[in-house]
Design a protein around this motif. Structure first.
Motif, PDB file in Angstrom:
ATOM      1  N   ASP A   1       0.800  -1.228   0.000  1.00 59.74           N
ATOM      2  CA  ASP A   1       0.000   0.000   0.000  1.00 59.74           C
ATOM      3  C   ASP A   1       0.833   1.279   0.000  1.00 59.74           C
ATOM      4  O   ASP A   1       0.266   2.379  -0.068  1.00 59.74           O
ATOM      5  CB  ASP A   1      -0.942   0.019   1.212  1.00 59.74           C
ATOM      6  N   ASN A   2       2.166   1.165   0.075  1.00 58.99           N
ATOM      7  CA  ASN A   2       3.020   2.358   0.144  1.00 58.99           C
ATOM      8  C   ASN A   2       3.479   2.762  -1.256  1.00 58.99           C
ATOM      9  O   ASN A   2       4.640   2.586  -1.625  1.00 58.99           O
ATOM     10  CB  ASN A   2       4.236   2.081   1.037  1.00 58.99           C
ATOM     11  N   PHE A   3       2.565   3.287  -2.045  1.00 61.24           N
ATOM     12  CA  PHE A   3       2.900   3.630  -3.424  1.00 61.24           C
ATOM     13  C   PHE A   3       2.251   4.943  -3.839  1.00 61.24           C
ATOM     14  O   PHE A   3       1.282   5.409  -3.243  1.00 61.24           O
ATOM     15  CB  PHE A   3       2.480   2.510  -4.384  1.00 61.24           C
ATOM     16  N   ARG A   4       2.792   5.511  -4.895  1.00 63.96           N
ATOM     17  CA  ARG A   4       2.245   6.696  -5.540  1.00 63.96           C
ATOM     18  C   ARG A   4       2.293   6.489  -7.046  1.00 63.96           C
ATOM     19  O   ARG A   4       3.165   5.766  -7.547  1.00 63.96           O
ATOM     20  CB  ARG A   4       3.043   7.965  -5.160  1.00 63.96           C
ATOM     21  N   ALA A   5       1.365   7.135  -7.756  1.00 58.57           N
ATOM     22  CA  ALA A   5       1.306   7.006  -9.206  1.00 58.57           C
ATOM     23  C   ALA A   5       1.043   8.369  -9.822  1.00 58.57           C
ATOM     24  O   ALA A   5       0.438   9.257  -9.189  1.00 58.57           O
ATOM     25  CB  ALA A   5       0.224   6.013  -9.623  1.00 58.57           C
TER      26      ALA A   5
ATOM     27  N   MET B   1       6.945   2.708  -5.543  1.00 61.30           N
ATOM     28  CA  MET B   1       6.530   1.925  -4.379  1.00 61.30           C
ATOM     29  C   MET B   1       7.695   1.707  -3.426  1.00 61.30           C
ATOM     30  O   MET B   1       8.800   1.352  -3.849  1.00 61.30           O
ATOM     31  CB  MET B   1       5.977   0.567  -4.825  1.00 61.30           C
ATOM     32  N   GLU B   2       7.452   1.910  -2.134  1.00 61.35           N
ATOM     33  CA  GLU B   2       8.427   1.582  -1.102  1.00 61.35           C
ATOM     34  C   GLU B   2       8.318   0.097  -0.762  1.00 61.35           C
ATOM     35  O   GLU B   2       7.255  -0.387  -0.387  1.00 61.35           O
ATOM     36  CB  GLU B   2       8.169   2.406   0.155  1.00 61.35           C
ATOM     37  N   ASP B   3       9.420  -0.629  -0.924  1.00 69.34           N
ATOM     38  CA  ASP B   3       9.476  -2.054  -0.591  1.00 69.34           C
ATOM     39  C   ASP B   3      10.416  -2.204   0.602  1.00 69.34           C
ATOM     40  O   ASP B   3      11.557  -2.647   0.468  1.00 69.34           O
ATOM     41  CB  ASP B   3       9.979  -2.833  -1.818  1.00 69.34           C
ATOM     42  N   ARG B   4       9.939  -1.797   1.783  1.00 73.97           N
ATOM     43  CA  ARG B   4      10.791  -1.746   2.966  1.00 73.97           C
ATOM     44  C   ARG B   4      11.319  -3.111   3.414  1.00 73.97           C
ATOM     45  O   ARG B   4      12.460  -3.199   3.877  1.00 73.97           O
ATOM     46  CB  ARG B   4      10.070  -1.021   4.107  1.00 73.97           C
ATOM     47  N   PRO B   5      10.542  -4.204   3.318  1.00 71.11           N
ATOM     48  CA  PRO B   5      11.105  -5.501   3.705  1.00 71.11           C
ATOM     49  C   PRO B   5      12.358  -5.867   2.924  1.00 71.11           C
ATOM     50  O   PRO B   5      13.215  -6.608   3.411  1.00 71.11           O
ATOM     51  CB  PRO B   5       9.961  -6.481   3.421  1.00 71.11           C
ATOM     52  N   ASN B   6      12.495  -5.341   1.691  1.00 66.41           N
ATOM     53  CA  ASN B   6      13.666  -5.629   0.864  1.00 66.41           C
ATOM     54  C   ASN B   6      14.601  -4.424   0.735  1.00 66.41           C
ATOM     55  O   ASN B   6      15.486  -4.420  -0.126  1.00 66.41           O
ATOM     56  CB  ASN B   6      13.222  -6.099  -0.519  1.00 66.41           C
ATOM     57  N   ASP B   7      14.395  -3.402   1.587  1.00 68.21           N
ATOM     58  CA  ASP B   7      15.281  -2.238   1.650  1.00 68.21           C
ATOM     59  C   ASP B   7      15.459  -1.543   0.307  1.00 68.21           C
ATOM     60  O   ASP B   7      16.574  -1.202  -0.100  1.00 68.21           O
ATOM     61  CB  ASP B   7      16.668  -2.644   2.200  1.00 68.21           C
ATOM     62  N   ARG B   8      14.343  -1.311  -0.381  1.00 65.43           N
ATOM     63  CA  ARG B   8      14.451  -0.659  -1.681  1.00 65.43           C
ATOM     64  C   ARG B   8      13.160   0.099  -2.000  1.00 65.43           C
ATOM     65  O   ARG B   8      12.098  -0.204  -1.460  1.00 65.43           O
ATOM     66  CB  ARG B   8      14.712  -1.693  -2.787  1.00 65.43           C
ATOM     67  N   THR B   9      13.284   1.088  -2.837  1.00 65.56           N
ATOM     68  CA  THR B   9      12.136   1.761  -3.434  1.00 65.56           C
ATOM     69  C   THR B   9      12.175   1.492  -4.932  1.00 65.56           C
ATOM     70  O   THR B   9      13.245   1.589  -5.560  1.00 65.56           O
ATOM     71  CB  THR B   9      12.176   3.272  -3.157  1.00 65.56           C
ATOM     72  N   LEU B  10      11.044   1.125  -5.480  1.00 67.05           N
ATOM     73  CA  LEU B  10      10.958   0.735  -6.886  1.00 67.05           C
ATOM     74  C   LEU B  10      10.240   1.821  -7.688  1.00 67.05           C
ATOM     75  O   LEU B  10       9.235   2.372  -7.243  1.00 67.05           O
ATOM     76  CB  LEU B  10      10.200  -0.577  -7.037  1.00 67.05           C
ATOM     77  N   VAL B  11      10.761   2.119  -8.850  1.00 66.34           N
ATOM     78  CA  VAL B  11      10.128   3.061  -9.777  1.00 66.34           C
ATOM     79  C   VAL B  11       9.887   2.336 -11.091  1.00 66.34           C
ATOM     80  O   VAL B  11      10.822   1.813 -11.691  1.00 66.34           O
ATOM     81  CB  VAL B  11      11.011   4.303 -10.028  1.00 66.34           C
ATOM     82  N   ARG B  12       8.628   2.306 -11.497  1.00 65.11           N
ATOM     83  CA  ARG B  12       8.286   1.781 -12.827  1.00 65.11           C
ATOM     84  C   ARG B  12       7.854   2.953 -13.699  1.00 65.11           C
ATOM     85  O   ARG B  12       7.001   3.746 -13.295  1.00 65.11           O
ATOM     86  CB  ARG B  12       7.178   0.749 -12.730  1.00 65.11           C
TER      87      ARG B  12
END
Length: 317
Positions: free
Chosen positions: A142-146, A165-176
């Motif tokens: 749920d931690n995303f913006r578009a 999207m923030e993917d905190r369990p994997n220590d990364r933020t993803l940008v598509r």
């Protein structure tokens, strides 16, 4: 169409530090936008001309979407990864500022499922519509913006879609990121198979797709540019007087099956009639059949695949 990179921001966007991981081979920032800070490219796909579907509003149900934009043109999809200390808000605000500075209008933006809808992330990540289903695999949260933006000027019309999207369990933020540069399709690139090529394919496979047969939209009217393909079919039949074939019409899956069965039959009939109007072609050797969307050769989930499925085929009797 040559495009200039947008003005850089002195802050994090585009003023890149050295990445901690290497970009995947063959990838590059899009010249319209670039990347945030120390992001690295983890997924990349570029097409000279393709269809793209972008969300243009909230999505409650990923399987029943009304808010989507169907585009065609030069399509570039890029997946970036960066350290999770850069939040989705920070990244989104930088992209928003950069796009606005570059003359883009923000058409739509949202945050999380409350604003974007419960089906938004699933539609973007899992449905294989906005991005291919194997594109930079990630579980959504749920931690995303578009954001969806557009610019139209003398260079053409460009759309940019971003999902961050923030993917905190994997220590990364993803940008598509998807960039669609709409431009006129360069026609005249289809090489029509000549009679000998049609014969060789029939001998080898028992069937052959006849490239270059075009119909008016939602119609069985054969377009004038189909003349060369029809003449090569006729030459095949003249050179092999013993040959009998099915003329098979195919459609995509848009509309009801019953309607498409009737449309594909009318299109097959129209090809037989057109061949019969040419010299020395006995239409008794031709059996017109319409099979609608029952034998696709590509996905009907996007326009590029649907275009391949709308076709005429010769099949040996």
């Amino acid at each position: 169409m040559e495009l200039k990179r947008l003005p850089t921001l002195a802050a994090l966007l585009l003023a890149c530090s050295m990445p901690t991981m290497a970009d995947i081979e063959g990838s590059a920032d899009h010249p319209l936008l670039g990347r945030f800070g120390d992001a690295t490219i983890s997924a990349y796909q570029a097409s000279n001309y393709a269809a793209a579907t972008l969300p243009s509003g909230p999505i409650a149900d990923a399987r029943a979407v009304d808010n989507q934009l169907e585009l065609e043109g030069r399509v570039t999809r890029i997946g970036y990864r960066l350290p999770v200390e850069h939040t989705a808000l920070e990244v989104a605000r930088n992209y928003e500022a950069n796009l606005t500075e570059g003359g883009f209008d923000i058409l739509f933006q949202c945050t999380g499922p409350t604003q974007c809808g419960r089906g938004f992330s699933r539609y973007v990540i899992n449905e294989g519509v906005v991005f291919p289903s194997a594109f930079d695999r990630a579980a959504f949260n749920d931690n995303f913006r578009a954001l969806l933006a557009m610019r139209a000027d003398e260079q053409g019309t460009s759309h940019v879609f971003l999902y961050i999207m923030e993917d905190r369990p994997n220590d990364r933020t993803l940008v598509r990121q998807v960039v669609v540069e709409s431009e006129a399709l360069q026609l005249g690139q289809i090489s029509v198979k000549d009679a000998s090529a049609l014969q060789a394919a029939l001998d080898a496979d028992g069937s052959v797709i006849v490239d270059g047969i075009f119909f008016a939209t939602d119609s069985a009217t054969i377009e004038a540019e189909s003349a060369e393909a029809l003449e090569q079919m006729a030459e095949l039949l003249r050179s092999a007087p013993e040959l009998s074939v099915y003329i098979v019409g195919h459609t995509d899956n848009q509309g009801s099956l019953d309607y498409n069965l009737e449309l594909s039959q009318r299109r097959a009939n129209a090809v037989v009639e057109a061949l019969g109007a040419l010299d020395a072609i006995d239409t008794a050797r031709l059996d017109a059949r319409g099979v609608a969307s029952l034998a696709p050769i590509a996905s009907n989930a996007n326009e590029a695949g649907r275009a391949q499925n709308r076709r005429v085929e010769l099949v040996l009797k």
